[in-house]
Every structure is written in structure tokens, then in C-alpha cells.
Write an enzyme that holds these catalytic residues in place. Structure first.
Site, PDB file in Angstrom:
ATOM      1  N   ALA A  68     -92.541  29.896 -57.047  1.00  0.00           N
ATOM      2  CA  ALA A  68     -92.377  31.354 -57.166  1.00  0.00           C
ATOM      3  C   ALA A  68     -90.910  31.759 -57.112  1.00  0.00           C
ATOM      4  O   ALA A  68     -90.481  32.678 -57.808  1.00  0.00           O
ATOM      5  CB  ALA A  68     -93.156  32.057 -56.059  1.00  0.00           C
ATOM      6  N   GLU A  69     -90.128  31.063 -56.292  1.00  0.00           N
ATOM      7  CA  GLU A  69     -88.731  31.445 -56.076  1.00  0.00           C
ATOM      8  C   GLU A  69     -87.812  31.029 -57.223  1.00  0.00           C
ATOM      9  O   GLU A  69     -87.003  31.821 -57.696  1.00  0.00           O
ATOM     10  CB  GLU A  69     -88.211  30.835 -54.767  1.00  0.00           C
ATOM     11  N   SER A  70     -87.892  29.768 -57.637  1.00  0.00           N
ATOM     12  CA  SER A  70     -86.892  29.245 -58.588  1.00  0.00           C
ATOM     13  C   SER A  70     -87.490  28.468 -59.747  1.00  0.00           C
ATOM     14  O   SER A  70     -86.760  28.054 -60.644  1.00  0.00           O
ATOM     15  CB  SER A  70     -85.931  28.313 -57.846  1.00  0.00           C
ATOM     16  N   TYR A 176     -95.150  38.821 -55.301  1.00  0.00           N
ATOM     17  CA  TYR A 176     -94.654  37.561 -54.740  1.00  0.00           C
ATOM     18  C   TYR A 176     -95.747  36.875 -53.924  1.00  0.00           C
ATOM     19  O   TYR A 176     -96.002  35.678 -54.085  1.00  0.00           O
ATOM     20  CB  TYR A 176     -93.425  37.838 -53.869  1.00  0.00           C
TER      21      TYR A 176
END
Length: 198
Positions: A68-70, A176
Site C-alpha cells: 500500500a505504501e510504496s 489506506y
């Protein structure tokens, strides 16, 4: 007679087409998980498993956060200047450094190193899970920050019990939480021998 032969020929063509499509559908069904694994890779496996064990985290959750982040780009930089695989800001990194022994010589540039980024990301995730009594709340805090989430928990409009969030005011944080949860579930489904259903 010619009409009958034409009918038989058409019937064979349709049967052949049906069998071809059925075989293709079966092949696609069995290849589906293999294809999905390309989008949910086991990148940085050894580091993630080691740090997950060190911080008593579900590795499927760590994979869910990283995706999800990168999306596994160790050089990723966000608009908020969060860096690396688990997207940590320099300010958060400096704060977490005070809790990690022998890390005073590290710089924010080191957040682009997968091993360091995952270690500090797992430290932060573990801290948030310990601080909040609810996993979803902790995941929201990873995205929105502890200050925001704590203020939401104190607001009866967003939390009835001061522990869980009945409503998440930030659309980005709502999305998120959904992405991290879905990512984690997909990792558990695609790699049951590794993650199982915890």
C-alpha cells in the site's frame, strides 16, 4: 444430404470452439493465482520475515503495508517526503531512532536501504499496535499519524468507545485501511503455506 453434412460440420465447429474456450477458461482459472502472485510478490522475504518475528508482527500485515505504501519501490518518496518501502518521514525516523539501539549514526538517506526501512517501519507498526488496542486503529495511525487518530478517538462523532473508529474522517486514511486489509488477505490467500489465516 448436403444440408445434413453442413449441419454436422457447423456442429463440429461449435463443439471444437466450446472445448477450446472451456480449456482456455480452465487454464486461466488455474493460472490465476500464478498471475496474481506477480502483483503480490514476496520481495524482501528474508528481511520481512526476520523483522516480523523480531517485532511480533504478522508478516502478511507487513507485506500489506509495504504494498500500500510504496508497491515495493525502495526509492519511493511521497509528497510528504516519506521515504522508502514503508514510507517513513524524516521526523518519524528521528523519533523512532531514539528507541532503536545503535542507530544514532543513521541518516534519513538510509531510509532508502530496504533492511533499515523495514526495520524502522516494523518498529513503528509494533509501537502503534501496542499503543492502540485495536489493529485497524493502529493501521490508521500509520497513515494519518498518532496525533490525528488520538483526537478522532476522543471525538464521539468518530468513536463511541475511545478504542475503535466508527468513522474515519480522512478519505485517504479510509482507503489506506481498506488497501492494507485487502493486501494482507490476498497474501494469506495466495501463500497459505507461509501466512495462513491469522
Amino acid at each position: 444430404m448436403k444440408h445434413s453434412r453442413g449441419k454436422k460440420k457447423k456442429g463440429r465447429i461449435f463443439l471444437g470452439l466450446f472445448l477450446f474456450l472451456a480449456a482456455a477458461a480452465m487454464a486461466l482459472y488455474f493460472a490465476k493465482d500464478t498471475l496474481l502472485r506477480q502483483f503480490y510478490p514476496l520481495s524482501y522475504y528474508e528481511i520481512i520475515m526476520e523483522q516480523s518475528e523480531e517485532y511480533d508482527l504478522d508478516p502478511a500485515l507487513v507485506y500489506g503495508v509495504i504494498r500500500a505504501e510504496s508497491n515495493f519501490d525502495p526509492q519511493a518518496v511521497s509528497s510528504a517526503n516519506a521515504r522508502g518501502l514503508m514510507q517513513m518521514t524524516p521526523k518519524t525516523f528521528e523519533w523512532i531512532q531514539t528507541m532503536v539501539p545503535d542507530s544514532e549514526n543513521l541518516t534519513v538517506q538510509d531510509l532508502f536501504e530496504p533492511e533499515i526501512n523495514i526495520q524502522f517501519g516494523c518498529e513503528l507498526l509494533s509501537l502503534l499496535l501496542s499503543h492502540y488496542e485495536n489493529e485497524s486503529t493502529a493501521i490508521c495511525a500509520y497513515n494519518a499519524g498518532m496525533g490525528n487518530v488520538t483526537s478522532w478517538l476522543e471525538n464521539p462523532e468518530y468513536s463511541s468507545d475511545g478504542v475503535t473508529l466508527k468513522e474515519i474522517p480522512y478519505g485517504e486514511t479510509r482507503e489506506y485501511l481498506k488497501r492494507v486489509t485487502e493486501n494482507r488477505e490476498m497474501y494469506q490467500k495466495l501463500y497459505p503455506d507461509i501466512f495462513g489465516n491469522k
